[in-house]
Motif scaffolding. Structure first.
Motif, mmCIF file in Angstrom:
data_model
loop_
_atom_site.group_PDB
_atom_site.id
_atom_site.type_symbol
_atom_site.label_atom_id
_atom_site.label_comp_id
_atom_site.label_asym_id
_atom_site.label_seq_id
_atom_site.Cartn_x
_atom_site.Cartn_y
_atom_site.Cartn_z
ATOM 1 N N ASN A 123 30.129 20.516 37.533
ATOM 2 C CA ASN A 123 29.028 21.371 37.130
ATOM 3 C C ASN A 123 29.206 22.719 37.817
ATOM 4 O O ASN A 123 28.965 22.849 39.024
ATOM 5 C CB ASN A 123 27.685 20.749 37.512
ATOM 6 C CG ASN A 123 27.320 19.547 36.672
ATOM 7 O OD1 ASN A 123 26.744 19.666 35.598
ATOM 8 N ND2 ASN A 123 27.692 18.364 37.159
ATOM 9 N N ILE A 124 29.651 23.691 37.064
ATOM 10 C CA ILE A 124 29.926 25.031 37.594
ATOM 11 C C ILE A 124 29.375 26.039 36.598
ATOM 12 O O ILE A 124 29.747 26.022 35.425
ATOM 13 C CB ILE A 124 31.436 25.248 37.812
ATOM 14 C CG1 ILE A 124 31.941 24.342 38.930
ATOM 15 C CG2 ILE A 124 31.731 26.709 38.124
ATOM 16 C CD1 ILE A 124 33.448 24.385 39.118
ATOM 17 N N ARG A 125 28.507 26.891 37.060
ATOM 18 C CA ARG A 125 27.864 27.859 36.181
ATOM 19 C C ARG A 125 28.913 28.720 35.473
ATOM 20 O O ARG A 125 29.797 29.281 36.098
ATOM 21 C CB ARG A 125 26.913 28.751 36.991
ATOM 22 C CG ARG A 125 26.144 29.767 36.168
ATOM 23 C CD ARG A 125 25.139 30.499 37.047
ATOM 24 N NE ARG A 125 24.424 31.513 36.293
ATOM 25 C CZ ARG A 125 24.818 32.777 36.182
ATOM 26 N NH1 ARG A 125 25.938 33.174 36.796
ATOM 27 N NH2 ARG A 125 24.115 33.636 35.475
ATOM 28 N N GLN A 126 28.816 28.774 34.141
ATOM 29 C CA GLN A 126 29.690 29.567 33.277
ATOM 30 C C GLN A 126 31.166 29.172 33.398
ATOM 31 O O GLN A 126 32.063 30.000 33.196
ATOM 32 C CB GLN A 126 29.510 31.064 33.546
ATOM 33 C CG GLN A 126 28.114 31.573 33.183
ATOM 34 C CD GLN A 126 27.946 33.051 33.417
ATOM 35 O OE1 GLN A 126 28.188 33.556 34.512
ATOM 36 N NE2 GLN A 126 27.528 33.776 32.393
ATOM 37 N N ALA A 127 31.411 27.901 33.667
ATOM 38 C CA ALA A 127 32.796 27.415 33.701
ATOM 39 C C ALA A 127 33.453 27.647 32.346
ATOM 40 O O ALA A 127 32.880 27.358 31.297
ATOM 41 C CB ALA A 127 32.808 25.931 34.048
ATOM 42 N N HIS A 128 34.671 28.168 32.370
ATOM 43 C CA HIS A 128 35.359 28.429 31.102
ATOM 44 C C HIS A 128 36.849 28.096 31.179
ATOM 45 O O HIS A 128 37.312 27.130 30.602
ATOM 46 C CB HIS A 128 35.160 29.882 30.660
ATOM 47 C CG HIS A 128 35.617 30.124 29.261
ATOM 48 N ND1 HIS A 128 36.830 30.699 28.958
ATOM 49 C CD2 HIS A 128 35.028 29.851 28.083
ATOM 50 C CE1 HIS A 128 36.963 30.772 27.644
ATOM 51 N NE2 HIS A 128 35.899 30.264 27.081
ATOM 52 N N GLY A 129 37.624 28.899 31.918
ATOM 53 C CA GLY A 129 39.050 28.666 31.966
ATOM 54 C C GLY A 129 39.410 27.419 32.748
ATOM 55 O O GLY A 129 38.840 27.148 33.799
ATOM 56 N N LEU A 130 40.384 26.657 32.241
ATOM 57 C CA LEU A 130 40.847 25.431 32.890
ATOM 58 C C LEU A 130 42.373 25.435 32.957
ATOM 59 O O LEU A 130 43.049 25.883 32.029
ATOM 60 C CB LEU A 130 40.403 24.185 32.115
ATOM 61 C CG LEU A 130 38.910 23.988 31.858
ATOM 62 C CD1 LEU A 130 38.697 22.750 30.994
ATOM 63 C CD2 LEU A 130 38.143 23.861 33.175
ATOM 64 N N ALA A 131 42.899 24.912 34.065
ATOM 65 C CA ALA A 131 44.347 24.727 34.188
ATOM 66 C C ALA A 131 44.600 23.607 35.189
ATOM 67 O O ALA A 131 43.838 23.441 36.146
ATOM 68 C CB ALA A 131 45.033 26.006 34.651
ATOM 69 N N ILE A 132 45.660 22.848 34.969
ATOM 70 C CA ILE A 132 46.065 21.784 35.880
ATOM 71 C C ILE A 132 47.381 22.176 36.531
ATOM 72 O O ILE A 132 48.326 22.600 35.850
ATOM 73 C CB ILE A 132 46.205 20.441 35.129
ATOM 74 C CG1 ILE A 132 44.836 19.977 34.615
ATOM 75 C CG2 ILE A 132 46.828 19.379 36.032
ATOM 76 C CD1 ILE A 132 44.901 18.718 33.761
ATOM 77 N N HIS A 133 47.433 22.040 37.873
ATOM 78 C CA HIS A 133 48.639 22.403 38.608
ATOM 79 C C HIS A 133 48.725 21.553 39.867
ATOM 80 O O HIS A 133 47.781 21.508 40.663
ATOM 81 C CB HIS A 133 48.605 23.891 38.974
ATOM 82 C CG HIS A 133 49.797 24.362 39.753
ATOM 83 N ND1 HIS A 133 51.075 24.378 39.230
ATOM 84 C CD2 HIS A 133 49.896 24.828 41.034
ATOM 85 C CE1 HIS A 133 51.912 24.850 40.134
ATOM 86 N NE2 HIS A 133 51.233 25.125 41.238
ATOM 87 N N ASN A 134 49.847 20.852 40.034
ATOM 88 C CA ASN A 134 50.100 20.041 41.233
ATOM 89 C C ASN A 134 48.957 19.096 41.550
ATOM 90 O O ASN A 134 48.517 18.965 42.703
ATOM 91 C CB ASN A 134 50.376 20.954 42.434
ATOM 92 C CG ASN A 134 51.737 21.614 42.364
ATOM 93 O OD1 ASN A 134 52.606 21.188 41.606
ATOM 94 N ND2 ASN A 134 51.929 22.667 43.149
ATOM 95 N N GLY A 135 48.456 18.425 40.510
ATOM 96 C CA GLY A 135 47.420 17.415 40.715
ATOM 97 C C GLY A 135 46.038 17.966 40.958
ATOM 98 O O GLY A 135 45.138 17.213 41.367
ATOM 99 N N ASN A 136 45.844 19.242 40.715
ATOM 100 C CA ASN A 136 44.536 19.870 40.893
ATOM 101 C C ASN A 136 44.067 20.493 39.591
ATOM 102 O O ASN A 136 44.881 20.964 38.779
ATOM 103 C CB ASN A 136 44.592 20.956 41.968
ATOM 104 C CG ASN A 136 44.825 20.401 43.351
ATOM 105 O OD1 ASN A 136 43.962 19.737 43.920
ATOM 106 N ND2 ASN A 136 46.008 20.657 43.902
ATOM 107 N N MET A 137 42.740 20.508 39.419
ATOM 108 C CA MET A 137 42.127 21.220 38.327
ATOM 109 C C MET A 137 41.637 22.573 38.834
ATOM 110 O O MET A 137 40.939 22.648 39.851
ATOM 111 C CB MET A 137 40.935 20.442 37.762
ATOM 112 C CG MET A 137 40.160 21.190 36.677
ATOM 113 S SD MET A 137 41.078 21.308 35.132
ATOM 114 C CE MET A 137 40.941 19.586 34.598
#
Length: 405
Positions: A123-137
């Motif tokens: 839950n993050i206000r105005q969350a939009h861009g997403l990417a996965i790198h080295n086991g992290n979001m």
């Protein structure tokens, strides 16, 4: 275009003549001199048309079209307003909902082509861009950048704030990010306006930073709103779709496919398309249009004006035919600033020997009732580990799956 404009400018200076022409069914009456020593005048016909929104009923969904040998079906429904998509190597699909301020996990546990698992994982206000790198979001909001570990079941651990000093949003709040072949983070920061001289040098750019968000610097500028971008697998080159300027008529500014390079200048807000001059605003100071054009890298391909390109994904799966390898998919959310709608589809960008050659329809049919209504506006595209293509629609609340028959 530039030599033609120079010719008309010279005529106007010598004889006080006006330049007018009809172009692409728009009404143009423009005279754009190189400097402010001569008056700039312009007239163009502008339109607003929003198709009526109808439900994504089974009957409407059955009208969707994909090339022969493919099928399209809902992967998940009743999702709110899903935007950006990203898939993990484990087959988990995540989508952002900027309005709700959530990141949601979907999972097709039994492999039947439809998700059974649906869980809000952030839950993050105005969350939009997403990417996965080295086991992290990685999650980008308007001014904030977060990182959260991905647990084995696909859930996310506690999100850590990496930065909270990204520029204000203005007209374009939709930050997107991805990690390049060099392991660095690339973040698109749109303009605050339709066309203006930005006071913040980070607006209307693509920036690059370390994986922890530090050492951020501008990679390329003059990009009005580049939501979709990615690296062509054969060449490793960074390609991106930029949104054109509004209110230049039905057929301008066309959407641009750009090859982004370090230090590149891509024209906005002064130069667009094949080197055309935007009458407002003018280049600042003593800079002429010609001088700014000489600094500008022009687009490689152009697409229908106002089609609104969103997320881009290069195909690297194994289930589509071999000639799809290295091609890109782009979601076109659809127009509002023209008399007849364009976009509202997913297109395929054909690459040959690592270079783009054409843009063609791939998933169409969201416009119904003789193009007067719409039941879906594509935003996100992602390739699933099983080779299918997933497409989000933030209007009907559906994520679609395109697969081989």
């Amino acid at each position: 275009m530039k030599p033609l404009l120079r010719s008309f400018v010279a005529i106007a200076l010598l004889g006080g003549l006006a330049y007018s022409c009809e172009k692409d069914d728009d009404l143009w009456d423009w005279m754009i001199p190189e400097t402010e020593d001569t008056a700039t005048t312009g007239q163009v016909a502008g339109y607003v048309f929003h198709p009526a929104v109808v439900a994504a009923t089974p009957q409407n969904i059955s009208q969707l079209k994909v090339p022969e040998g493919f099928r399209v079906a809902p992967f998940a429904t009743n999702l709110g307003k899903p935007r950006i998509l990203v898939t993990s190597p484990a087959g988990h699909l995540y989508f952002s909902d900027r309005e709700a301020g959530t990141v949601t996990l979907l999972h097709d546990a039994d492999g039947n082509g439809a998700a059974e698992v649906k869980t809000v994982v952030a839950n993050i206000r105005q969350a939009h861009g997403l990417a996965i790198h080295n086991g992290n979001m990685y999650i980008a909001a308007v001014r904030e950048l977060y990182r959260a570990p991905i647990n084995p079941d696909g859930s996310l651990g506690t999100a850590t704030l990496l930065r909270n000093d990204l520029p204000d949003a203005g007209q374009h709040p939709n930050r997107t990010l991805a990690f390049g072949p060099d392991g660095r983070m690339y973040l698109s920061i749109g303009s605050t306006c339709n066309a203006c001289a930005e006071p913040n040098p980070l607006n209307a750019t693509m920036v690059v930073a370390d994986a922890d968000g530090n050492n951020m610097q501008v990679l390329a500028k003059g990009l009005r709103n580049t939501i979709g971008f990615g690296w062509q697998p054969q060449t490793g080159e960074l390609w991106a779709m930029d949104h054109g300027i509004d209110w230049l008529g039905d057929n301008d500014q066309k959407e641009e496919l750009n090859l982004l390079k370090q230090g590149g200048i891509y024209g906005w807000p002064y130069i667009y398309g094949e080197g055309k001059y935007n009458p407002q605003p003018r280049p600042q100071g003593d800079t002429t249009y010609q001088q700014y054009l000489s600094l500008t890298t022009l687009p490689t391909l152009l697409y229908d004006a106002h089609a609104a390109p969103m997320q881009m994904a290069f195909y690297g799966g194994t289930s589509f035919p071999a000639d799809f390898q290295g091609d890109a998919f782009v979601a076109m959310r659809g127009s509002w600033n023209r008399s007849q709608p364009v976009g509202y589809k997913v297109v395929r960008v054909n690459f040959e020997n690592g270079k783009p050659t054409a843009i063609q329809d791939f998933l169409t049919g969201f416009l119904v009732n003789n193009n007067r209504s719409v039941f879906g506006r594509p935003v996100g595209v992602a390739v699933h580990p099983d080779g299918s293509l997933l497409v989000s629609d933030d209007t009907g609340g559906v994520i679609y799956r395109v697969s081989r028959q």
